[in-house]
Design an enzyme around this catalytic site. Structure first.
Site, PDB file in Angstrom:
ATOM      1  N   HIS A  45       0.878  -1.196   0.000  1.00 29.51           N
ATOM      2  CA  HIS A  45       0.000   0.000   0.000  1.00 29.51           C
ATOM      3  C   HIS A  45       0.904   1.231   0.000  1.00 29.51           C
ATOM      4  O   HIS A  45       1.480   1.588   1.025  1.00 29.51           O
ATOM      5  CB  HIS A  45      -0.907  -0.005   1.240  1.00 29.51           C
ATOM      6  CG  HIS A  45      -1.871   1.133   1.271  1.00 29.51           C
ATOM      7  ND1 HIS A  45      -3.220   0.960   1.469  1.00 29.51           N
ATOM      8  CD2 HIS A  45      -1.701   2.475   1.132  1.00 29.51           C
ATOM      9  CE1 HIS A  45      -3.833   2.123   1.453  1.00 29.51           C
ATOM     10  NE2 HIS A  45      -2.928   3.067   1.255  1.00 29.51           N
ATOM     11  N   HIS A  67       1.529   5.370  -1.671  1.00 30.71           N
ATOM     12  CA  HIS A  67       1.160   6.545  -2.469  1.00 30.71           C
ATOM     13  C   HIS A  67       2.424   7.145  -3.057  1.00 30.71           C
ATOM     14  O   HIS A  67       3.309   7.567  -2.313  1.00 30.71           O
ATOM     15  CB  HIS A  67       0.460   7.596  -1.595  1.00 30.71           C
ATOM     16  CG  HIS A  67      -0.813   7.113  -1.001  1.00 30.71           C
ATOM     17  ND1 HIS A  67      -2.038   7.305  -1.606  1.00 30.71           N
ATOM     18  CD2 HIS A  67      -1.060   6.410   0.135  1.00 30.71           C
ATOM     19  CE1 HIS A  67      -2.988   6.755  -0.861  1.00 30.71           C
ATOM     20  NE2 HIS A  67      -2.427   6.202   0.202  1.00 30.71           N
ATOM     21  N   LYS A 101      -9.231  -0.455  -5.887  1.00 33.65           N
ATOM     22  CA  LYS A 101      -9.274   0.209  -4.592  1.00 33.65           C
ATOM     23  C   LYS A 101     -10.640   0.829  -4.342  1.00 33.65           C
ATOM     24  O   LYS A 101     -11.143   1.602  -5.175  1.00 33.65           O
ATOM     25  CB  LYS A 101      -8.188   1.299  -4.546  1.00 33.65           C
ATOM     26  CG  LYS A 101      -8.184   2.127  -3.268  1.00 33.65           C
ATOM     27  CD  LYS A 101      -7.731   1.324  -2.056  1.00 33.65           C
ATOM     28  CE  LYS A 101      -7.960   2.088  -0.758  1.00 33.65           C
ATOM     29  NZ  LYS A 101      -6.754   2.614  -0.166  1.00 33.65           N
ATOM     30  N   HIS A 141     -10.494   0.873   1.761  1.00 37.26           N
ATOM     31  CA  HIS A 141     -10.307   1.876   2.819  1.00 37.26           C
ATOM     32  C   HIS A 141     -11.501   1.726   3.756  1.00 37.26           C
ATOM     33  O   HIS A 141     -12.604   2.151   3.426  1.00 37.26           O
ATOM     34  CB  HIS A 141     -10.230   3.292   2.244  1.00 37.26           C
ATOM     35  CG  HIS A 141      -9.949   4.311   3.306  1.00 37.26           C
ATOM     36  ND1 HIS A 141      -8.750   4.967   3.414  1.00 37.26           N
ATOM     37  CD2 HIS A 141     -10.706   4.740   4.353  1.00 37.26           C
ATOM     38  CE1 HIS A 141      -8.776   5.769   4.471  1.00 37.26           C
ATOM     39  NE2 HIS A 141      -9.959   5.656   5.062  1.00 37.26           N
ATOM     40  N   HIS A 168      -4.618  -0.768   5.875  1.00 31.86           N
ATOM     41  CA  HIS A 168      -4.186   0.011   7.049  1.00 31.86           C
ATOM     42  C   HIS A 168      -5.127  -0.145   8.246  1.00 31.86           C
ATOM     43  O   HIS A 168      -5.720   0.826   8.705  1.00 31.86           O
ATOM     44  CB  HIS A 168      -3.982   1.490   6.714  1.00 31.86           C
ATOM     45  CG  HIS A 168      -5.009   2.119   5.818  1.00 31.86           C
ATOM     46  ND1 HIS A 168      -6.361   2.048   6.041  1.00 31.86           N
ATOM     47  CD2 HIS A 168      -4.875   2.834   4.683  1.00 31.86           C
ATOM     48  CE1 HIS A 168      -6.999   2.693   5.103  1.00 31.86           C
ATOM     49  NE2 HIS A 168      -6.120   3.169   4.250  1.00 31.86           N
ATOM     50  N   ASP A 203       1.466   2.653   3.526  1.00 32.71           N
ATOM     51  CA  ASP A 203       0.618   3.834   3.361  1.00 32.71           C
ATOM     52  C   ASP A 203       1.468   5.106   3.432  1.00 32.71           C
ATOM     53  O   ASP A 203       0.991   6.152   3.869  1.00 32.71           O
ATOM     54  CB  ASP A 203      -0.515   3.874   4.393  1.00 32.71           C
ATOM     55  CG  ASP A 203      -1.650   4.783   3.953  1.00 32.71           C
ATOM     56  OD1 ASP A 203      -1.661   5.225   2.790  1.00 32.71           O
ATOM     57  OD2 ASP A 203      -2.537   5.062   4.784  1.00 32.71           O
TER      58      ASP A 203
HETATM   59  O1  DOR Z   1      -3.484   9.374   5.715  1.00 32.03           O
HETATM   60  C1  DOR Z   1      -3.847   9.069   4.589  1.00 32.03           C
HETATM   61  N1  DOR Z   1      -3.296   9.646   3.497  1.00 32.03           N
HETATM   62  N2  DOR Z   1      -4.807   8.166   4.446  1.00 32.03           N
HETATM   63  C2  DOR Z   1      -5.346   7.889   3.252  1.00 32.03           C
HETATM   64  O2  DOR Z   1      -6.216   7.079   3.192  1.00 32.03           O
HETATM   65  C3  DOR Z   1      -4.905   8.622   2.037  1.00 32.03           C
HETATM   66  C4  DOR Z   1      -3.560   9.149   2.203  1.00 32.03           C
HETATM   67  C5  DOR Z   1      -3.188  10.159   1.147  1.00 32.03           C
HETATM   68  O3  DOR Z   1      -3.455   9.914  -0.034  1.00 32.03           O
HETATM   69  O4  DOR Z   1      -2.606  11.171   1.497  1.00 32.03           O
HETATM   70 ZN    ZN Z   2      -3.394   5.050   1.613  1.00 27.39          ZN
END
Ligand code: DOR
Ligand code: ZN
Length: 348
Positions: free
Chosen positions: A15, A17, A101, A138, A176, A249
């Protein structure tokens, strides 16, 4: 101090970003340095909805990789009420998309195009069950009358369990997880269900965000819960149980976007995640289970072979990581675990 080493298969991040553009260029080298593969979150603006968009995003990630990096992005499609089951199945068959997702609309960063009416996505979920494509969830309800600390637990009862009953064969990853309730749910419903756990939720509880001053760099979603929940997460992660694996995450936001009246949710942990995890497993006296969590359980759930390459972690004097990194979109603060990190990745 005697030198202690631990060699494990190269980890994957289930997971992650990475964003796009200048931010992608700034953060990608940190994940590529330690991880072989990562499940890439699709919550860009606009989101990565179709197979064609996922293929184009994958190409941008590959183009941004440092020379010689052996890193494979595993793409996800952002589920909307308009998602076409045929497009999802084609992207999966072509090896473009690994998972879909699900963001409940409004649950978190860039989730406005997510799902409001779950009936509308049933045809997609049914097709995914048929082809064995996992759904990454999520797991938080968005109702303003539900306390933010209860949103994961309520989601399990009100949304996740009913969906799993309707689409019995669907493979689901609860992303998460932050609560004892989620850990218990995953343990009690072992059919085709697993969970990722982040590095930061193994380390901080809600005091880190609020006690002694407000600390925006510890604010993420799902928000960290009380200490008893953190202990349940450490217990699950260090148990070796195949249903729990690492999804960092790691979610970079430039500091000005975090440090404002309404700051963004997200913790950037890519640079020091492995050092943090080794410290957590060492403290729990479960270093022998670190490899299952970072390198074995995830591939097994996703039906992929574990990585052949190895990484060696070395314990010694505390490693100092930069407090923040510079990116073309501004500085991004690195997760501070609040304790010294004695483990470093050899050669990195
Ligand atoms: O803390 C988070 N940041 N939780 C999420 O689900 C998305 C993520 C983000 O994209 O910044
Ligand atoms: Zn995330």
């Amino acid at each position: 101090m005697t030198r202690q080493t631990l060699t494990i298969r190269r980890p994957d991040d289930w997971h992650l970003h990475l964003r796009d553009g200048a931010m992608l260029n700034g953060v990608l080298p940190y994940s590529a340095a330690h991880f072989a593969r990562a499940i890439i979150m699709p919550n860009l603006v606009p989101p990565v909805v179709t197979g064609a968009q996922a293929a184009a995003y994958r190409d941008r990630i590959l183009a941004a990789l440092p020379d010689g990096a052996g890193f494979t992005p595993l793409m996800t499609l952002y589920l909307t009420e308009e998602t076409d089951p045929d497009d999802v199945a084609a992207a999966h068959a072509a090896g473009i998309a690994t998972a879909v997702k699900l963001y409940p609309a409004g649950a978190t960063t860039n989730s406005a195009s997510g799902v409001r009416d779950f009936d509308k996505v049933m045809p997609v979920l049914e097709r995914m069950a048929e082809i064995g494509m996992p759904l990454c969830v999520h797991g938080e309800v968005v109702d303003s009358d539900i306390d933010i600390f209860d949103r994961e637990k309520v989601f399990i009862d009100k949304v996740l369990h009913p969906i799993r009953k309707r689409v019995d064969d669907l493979r689901v990853v609860m992303e998460h997880v932050t609560t004892q309730d989620a850990v218990d749910y995953v343990r009690d419903h072992h059919k085709r269900l697993a969970a990722t756990i982040t590095t930061h939720h193994l380390i901080i509880n809600r005091n880190a965000i609020l006690a002694g001053g407000i600390r925006p760099h510890y604010y993420c979603l799902p928000v960290a819960k009380r200490e008893s929940h953190r202990i349940a997460l450490v217990d699950a992660a260090t148990s070796g149980d195949w249903r729990f694996f690492l999804g960092t995450d790691s979610a970079p936001h430039a500091d000005p976007a975090k440090l404002q009246d309404c700051g963004c949710a997200g913790i950037f942990s890519a640079p020091n995640t492995l050092s943090c995890l080794a410290e957590v497993f060492d403290a729990a006296d479960r270093l022998d289970r670190l490899e299952a969590f970072t390198s074995l359980n995830g591939p097994a759930f996703y039906g992929l072979p574990p990585n052949e390459a190895r990484v060696t972690l070395v314990k010694g004097d505390p490693v100092v990581y930069p407090a923040r990194i510079e990116t073309g979109e501004g500085p991004v603060t690195v997760f501070d675990p609040g304790f010294p990190l004695h483990w470093r990745v050899d050669g990195a």
